[in-house]
Design a protein around this motif. Structure first.
Motif, PDB file in Angstrom:
ATOM      1  N   PRO A  57     -41.702 -88.632  48.990  1.00  0.00           N
ATOM      2  CA  PRO A  57     -41.321 -88.205  47.634  1.00  0.00           C
ATOM      3  C   PRO A  57     -42.478 -87.507  46.939  1.00  0.00           C
ATOM      4  O   PRO A  57     -43.650 -87.714  47.289  1.00  0.00           O
ATOM      5  N   LEU A  58     -42.154 -86.683  45.957  1.00  0.00           N
ATOM      6  CA  LEU A  58     -43.193 -85.978  45.204  1.00  0.00           C
ATOM      7  C   LEU A  58     -43.870 -86.940  44.238  1.00  0.00           C
ATOM      8  O   LEU A  58     -43.212 -87.673  43.492  1.00  0.00           O
ATOM      9  N   ASP A  59     -45.198 -86.948  44.254  1.00  0.00           N
ATOM     10  CA  ASP A  59     -45.988 -87.801  43.379  1.00  0.00           C
ATOM     11  C   ASP A  59     -46.090 -87.145  41.995  1.00  0.00           C
ATOM     12  O   ASP A  59     -47.024 -86.394  41.708  1.00  0.00           O
ATOM     13  N   LEU A  60     -45.125 -87.432  41.125  1.00  0.00           N
ATOM     14  CA  LEU A  60     -45.065 -86.784  39.818  1.00  0.00           C
ATOM     15  C   LEU A  60     -46.238 -87.187  38.920  1.00  0.00           C
ATOM     16  O   LEU A  60     -46.805 -86.358  38.210  1.00  0.00           O
ATOM     17  N   ILE A  61     -46.604 -88.476  38.962  1.00  0.00           N
ATOM     18  CA  ILE A  61     -47.745 -88.927  38.146  1.00  0.00           C
ATOM     19  C   ILE A  61     -49.021 -88.222  38.607  1.00  0.00           C
ATOM     20  O   ILE A  61     -49.816 -87.736  37.794  1.00  0.00           O
ATOM     21  N   GLY A  62     -49.209 -88.165  39.908  1.00  0.00           N
ATOM     22  CA  GLY A  62     -50.376 -87.476  40.448  1.00  0.00           C
ATOM     23  C   GLY A  62     -50.375 -85.997  40.097  1.00  0.00           C
ATOM     24  O   GLY A  62     -51.433 -85.422  39.794  1.00  0.00           O
ATOM     25  N   LEU A  63     -49.194 -85.377  40.128  1.00  0.00           N
ATOM     26  CA  LEU A  63     -49.087 -83.954  39.787  1.00  0.00           C
ATOM     27  C   LEU A  63     -49.497 -83.704  38.333  1.00  0.00           C
ATOM     28  O   LEU A  63     -50.216 -82.742  38.037  1.00  0.00           O
ATOM     29  N   VAL A  64     -49.057 -84.583  37.445  1.00  0.00           N
ATOM     30  CA  VAL A  64     -49.405 -84.432  36.027  1.00  0.00           C
ATOM     31  C   VAL A  64     -50.909 -84.624  35.830  1.00  0.00           C
ATOM     32  O   VAL A  64     -51.572 -83.814  35.149  1.00  0.00           O
ATOM     33  N   LEU A  65     -51.472 -85.672  36.435  1.00  0.00           N
ATOM     34  CA  LEU A  65     -52.901 -85.949  36.260  1.00  0.00           C
ATOM     35  C   LEU A  65     -53.774 -84.858  36.868  1.00  0.00           C
ATOM     36  O   LEU A  65     -54.651 -84.283  36.203  1.00  0.00           O
ATOM     37  N   PHE A  66     -53.522 -84.561  38.128  1.00  0.00           N
ATOM     38  CA  PHE A  66     -54.354 -83.580  38.816  1.00  0.00           C
ATOM     39  C   PHE A  66     -54.088 -82.172  38.295  1.00  0.00           C
ATOM     40  O   PHE A  66     -55.025 -81.403  38.049  1.00  0.00           O
ATOM     41  N   GLY A  67     -52.807 -81.825  38.122  1.00  0.00           N
ATOM     42  CA  GLY A  67     -52.456 -80.484  37.666  1.00  0.00           C
ATOM     43  C   GLY A  67     -53.014 -80.188  36.290  1.00  0.00           C
ATOM     44  O   GLY A  67     -53.591 -79.119  36.052  1.00  0.00           O
ATOM     45  N   THR A  68     -52.878 -81.136  35.368  1.00  0.00           N
ATOM     46  CA  THR A  68     -53.392 -80.935  34.011  1.00  0.00           C
ATOM     47  C   THR A  68     -54.914 -80.856  34.014  1.00  0.00           C
ATOM     48  O   THR A  68     -55.514 -80.010  33.342  1.00  0.00           O
ATOM     49  N   GLY A  69     -55.556 -81.745  34.769  1.00  0.00           N
ATOM     50  CA  GLY A  69     -57.013 -81.754  34.833  1.00  0.00           C
ATOM     51  C   GLY A  69     -57.584 -80.476  35.413  1.00  0.00           C
ATOM     52  O   GLY A  69     -58.512 -79.882  34.851  1.00  0.00           O
ATOM     53  N   ILE A  70     -57.016 -80.015  36.532  1.00  0.00           N
ATOM     54  CA  ILE A  70     -57.558 -78.823  37.185  1.00  0.00           C
ATOM     55  C   ILE A  70     -57.218 -77.561  36.392  1.00  0.00           C
ATOM     56  O   ILE A  70     -57.988 -76.597  36.353  1.00  0.00           O
ATOM     57  N   ALA A  71     -56.054 -77.562  35.699  1.00  0.00           N
ATOM     58  CA  ALA A  71     -55.688 -76.415  34.862  1.00  0.00           C
ATOM     59  C   ALA A  71     -56.642 -76.293  33.680  1.00  0.00           C
ATOM     60  O   ALA A  71     -57.124 -75.193  33.361  1.00  0.00           O
ATOM     61  N   LEU A  72     -56.937 -77.420  33.049  1.00  0.00           N
ATOM     62  CA  LEU A  72     -57.850 -77.413  31.911  1.00  0.00           C
ATOM     63  C   LEU A  72     -59.258 -76.999  32.330  1.00  0.00           C
ATOM     64  O   LEU A  72     -59.936 -76.217  31.645  1.00  0.00           O
ATOM     65  N   LEU A  73     -59.682 -77.504  33.487  1.00  0.00           N
ATOM     66  CA  LEU A  73     -61.012 -77.157  33.985  1.00  0.00           C
ATOM     67  C   LEU A  73     -61.088 -75.671  34.339  1.00  0.00           C
ATOM     68  O   LEU A  73     -62.072 -74.993  34.009  1.00  0.00           O
ATOM     69  N   ALA A  77     -65.831 -77.366  23.718  1.00  0.00           N
ATOM     70  CA  ALA A  77     -65.894 -77.193  25.172  1.00  0.00           C
ATOM     71  C   ALA A  77     -66.287 -78.498  25.858  1.00  0.00           C
ATOM     72  O   ALA A  77     -65.727 -78.862  26.901  1.00  0.00           O
ATOM     73  N   ALA A  78     -67.242 -79.224  25.282  1.00  0.00           N
ATOM     74  CA  ALA A  78     -67.684 -80.493  25.865  1.00  0.00           C
ATOM     75  C   ALA A  78     -66.568 -81.532  25.839  1.00  0.00           C
ATOM     76  O   ALA A  78     -66.366 -82.273  26.820  1.00  0.00           O
ATOM     77  N   VAL A  79     -65.808 -81.581  24.742  1.00  0.00           N
ATOM     78  CA  VAL A  79     -64.690 -82.526  24.634  1.00  0.00           C
ATOM     79  C   VAL A  79     -63.610 -82.200  25.666  1.00  0.00           C
ATOM     80  O   VAL A  79     -63.092 -83.089  26.366  1.00  0.00           O
ATOM     81  N   LEU A  80     -63.274 -80.910  25.789  1.00  0.00           N
ATOM     82  CA  LEU A  80     -62.251 -80.502  26.759  1.00  0.00           C
ATOM     83  C   LEU A  80     -62.717 -80.756  28.189  1.00  0.00           C
ATOM     84  O   LEU A  80     -61.914 -81.144  29.050  1.00  0.00           O
ATOM     85  N   LEU A  81     -64.011 -80.536  28.437  1.00  0.00           N
ATOM     86  CA  LEU A  81     -64.555 -80.814  29.769  1.00  0.00           C
ATOM     87  C   LEU A  81     -64.462 -82.304  30.088  1.00  0.00           C
ATOM     88  O   LEU A  81     -64.118 -82.698  31.209  1.00  0.00           O
ATOM     89  N   LEU A  82     -64.751 -83.149  29.106  1.00  0.00           N
ATOM     90  CA  LEU A  82     -64.651 -84.592  29.286  1.00  0.00           C
ATOM     91  C   LEU A  82     -63.208 -85.004  29.575  1.00  0.00           C
ATOM     92  O   LEU A  82     -62.953 -85.849  30.452  1.00  0.00           O
ATOM     93  N   ILE A  83     -62.260 -84.406  28.850  1.00  0.00           N
ATOM     94  CA  ILE A  83     -60.842 -84.703  29.075  1.00  0.00           C
ATOM     95  C   ILE A  83     -60.425 -84.292  30.486  1.00  0.00           C
ATOM     96  O   ILE A  83     -59.744 -85.043  31.198  1.00  0.00           O
ATOM     97  N   ALA A  84     -60.842 -83.087  30.904  1.00  0.00           N
ATOM     98  CA  ALA A  84     -60.490 -82.596  32.243  1.00  0.00           C
ATOM     99  C   ALA A  84     -61.047 -83.512  33.330  1.00  0.00           C
ATOM    100  O   ALA A  84     -60.335 -83.883  34.278  1.00  0.00           O
ATOM    101  N   CYS A  85     -62.315 -83.900  33.200  1.00  0.00           N
ATOM    102  CA  CYS A  85     -62.943 -84.783  34.185  1.00  0.00           C
ATOM    103  C   CYS A  85     -62.286 -86.165  34.178  1.00  0.00           C
ATOM    104  O   CYS A  85     -62.127 -86.795  35.236  1.00  0.00           O
ATOM    105  N   SER A  86     -61.890 -86.642  33.002  1.00  0.00           N
ATOM    106  CA  SER A  86     -61.220 -87.941  32.897  1.00  0.00           C
ATOM    107  C   SER A  86     -59.861 -87.909  33.599  1.00  0.00           C
ATOM    108  O   SER A  86     -59.479 -88.875  34.281  1.00  0.00           O
TER     109      SER A  86
END
Length: 467
Positions: A194-210, A227-236
């Motif tokens: 099955p498609l990992d929807l939670i993983g897609l949201v976490l990884f997809g959002t993080g890598i898109a923001l980065l 920029a520092a706040v957004l970078l922290l969010i992406a890494c988180s």
């Protein structure tokens, strides 16, 4: 269709689609001023045309392996090429900036499926002893596309209009669809996960923001705190995905593959090496056009020797790896790439053209050998059942490293330039020279990652020896 016939034509199928994708990703930058004038907007506002494509690509790549396993490699590949081609037509027909950005988002989605799925098919078709030769053939368009892009884009915009830049993809896309229909095998995953929807949201959002931060950083459109706040969010978000993937039964990206030494070294070493190499397609035109005062078409021609050397490399790469092994080739070749990058710090007005051509030839040869080696050893010890997952992870990391490399090159140059204007030719040339030296040192240091390889690693590919 016989297996030998498939092996003959499959690399052409993947190479055709990859060339179209790589050419398109670099050709657009040249046409931004012309697009802005036609659509009656400022050139800066069309930055979204580039960033939207990158974002769509970064978010969609992780899903490519799951789609190939579920729906079959041929069906997904043909659909991806069709989407990319259709989106190219929409780009060419765009009447305003929002329509162009939307079409680029769709184009990025199609591009994200093409290369990972094409690579999966190559890995499953060729035994490991033949994998290096096949990948050598396919990797060449990835090296030629970024070199041809600025020149071809400049000529098209000069003689025609910016819309023809996107229409160029139509005949290439139709040829790729036809070739895929005839010669591409249709592999379906043994396990329908099955498609990992939670993983897609976490990884997809993080890598898109980065990826978005890397695209806009350094253009003074965002303050340092934001920029520092957004970078922290992406890494988180990416850290949250790593935590999620440890316990998920069917994670989007199986990070356990990093326990395989050859795969881990290939991906991590490739990431670090591209930090130095990734900025060159951006910095070299600046050196040639702004530093040396050459017109765009001459600058483009000076990039051509690298493409010629890349094509010539494929005839000797297999022999080099067979004789010296992956460990020795990657360590020595990475140092040679760094030294070659450093030579660009000596290029200035009055430097003979033949000297610049020789440096370009060396860079193309060493880069091509490097990418062929890194891309092939990644699958030396990966089971075929894990090939789609390995390809997805490798493609995601490559996309991220390309963005990092481009941002790294521009930020280092900007740091050396300080507050001096870019119109100051002497100051800009000096900043570029210092940037080349910095990137050279970074590249040489990245060779340390390949010291963890063993002498026999990769012999299943270079010599056909069982792991």
């Amino acid at each position: 269709m016989t297996r030998s016939r498939t092996k003959t034509y499959l690399p052409w199928v993947v190479a055709t689609a990859l060339f179209m994708e790589q050419l398109d990703s670099t050709i657009v930058n040249t046409a931004i001023p012309s697009m802005a004038a036609s659509l009656q907007v400022t050139p800066l506002s069309l930055k979204a045309v580039v960033t939207s494509y990158i974002l769509s690509l970064a978010v969609s790549i992780p899903v490519s392996g799951w789609m190939a396993d579920r729906y079959g490699t041929r069906r997904v590949f043909m659909t991806a090429v069709a989407i990319f081609t259709f989106a190219s037509v929409l780009c060419g027909l765009s009447v305003n900036s929002p329509m162009l950005v939307a079409a680029r988002l769709l184009q990025g989605f199609g591009a994200a499926m093409m290369m990972p799925v094409g690579r999966i098919t190559i890995i499953r078709t060729f035994p490991k002893a033949e994998l290096l030769s096949a990948m050598n053939f396919v990797i060449i368009p990835a090296l030629i596309g970024p070199l041809l892009g600025p020149t071809v884009g400049g000529l098209i915009v000069h003689w025609m209009s910016w819309r023809e830049i996107f229409f160029v993809n139509v005949p290439v896309g139709l040829a790729a669809i036809y070739l895929a229909h005839r010669f591409m095998p249709d592999y379906i995953g043994e396990e329908q996960r099955p498609l990992d929807l939670i993983g897609l949201v976490l990884f997809g959002t993080g890598i898109a923001l980065l990826s978005w931060l890397l695209e806009i950083f350094g253009e003074h459109k965002i303050d340092l705190t934001s920029a520092a706040v957004l970078l922290l969010i992406a890494c988180s978000l990416l850290a949250a995905y790593v935590w999620h993937a440890k316990d998920a039964p069917h994670p989007l990206l199986r990070l356990v593959l990093f326990r395989i030494r050859t795969f881990r070294v290939s991906v991590s070493g490739g990431f670090l090496t591209r930090l130095g190499v990734g900025g060159l397609p951006f910095l070299l035109p600046l050196l040639y056009q702004l530093g040396l005062g050459l017109p765009a078409w001459q600058s483009g021609l000076l990039m051509m020797p690298s493409a010629a050397a890349a094509m010539g490399m494929k005839f000797i790469a297999s022999r080099l790896l067979g004789k010296f092994g992956y460990r020795q080739v990657l360590i020595v070749n990475t140092v040679l790439i760094g030294l070659t990058i450093g030579l660009y710090s000596f290029v200035q007005q009055g430097t003979p053209i033949y000297a610049i051509v020789m440096i370009s030839l060396c860079l193309g040869f060493f880069n091509s050998l490097q990418f062929s080696s890194m891309n092939s050893i990644a699958y030396a010890d990966v089971d075929k059942a894990d090939s789609s997952m390995a390809s997805t992870i490798a493609s995601s990391m490559q996309q991220l490293s390309m963005s990092f490399g481009l941002a790294c090159g521009s930020l280092i140059t900007g740091w050396y330039l300080a507050d001096l204007p870019q119109s100051n030719r002497v100051a800009l040339t000096g900043a570029l020279h210092h940037a080349f030296l910095t990137l050279a040192v970074m590249t040489i240091l990245s060779s340390l990652t390949f010291w963890t390889l063993r002498k026999e690693d990769g012999e299943s590919i270079s010599k056909g020896v069982a792991a």
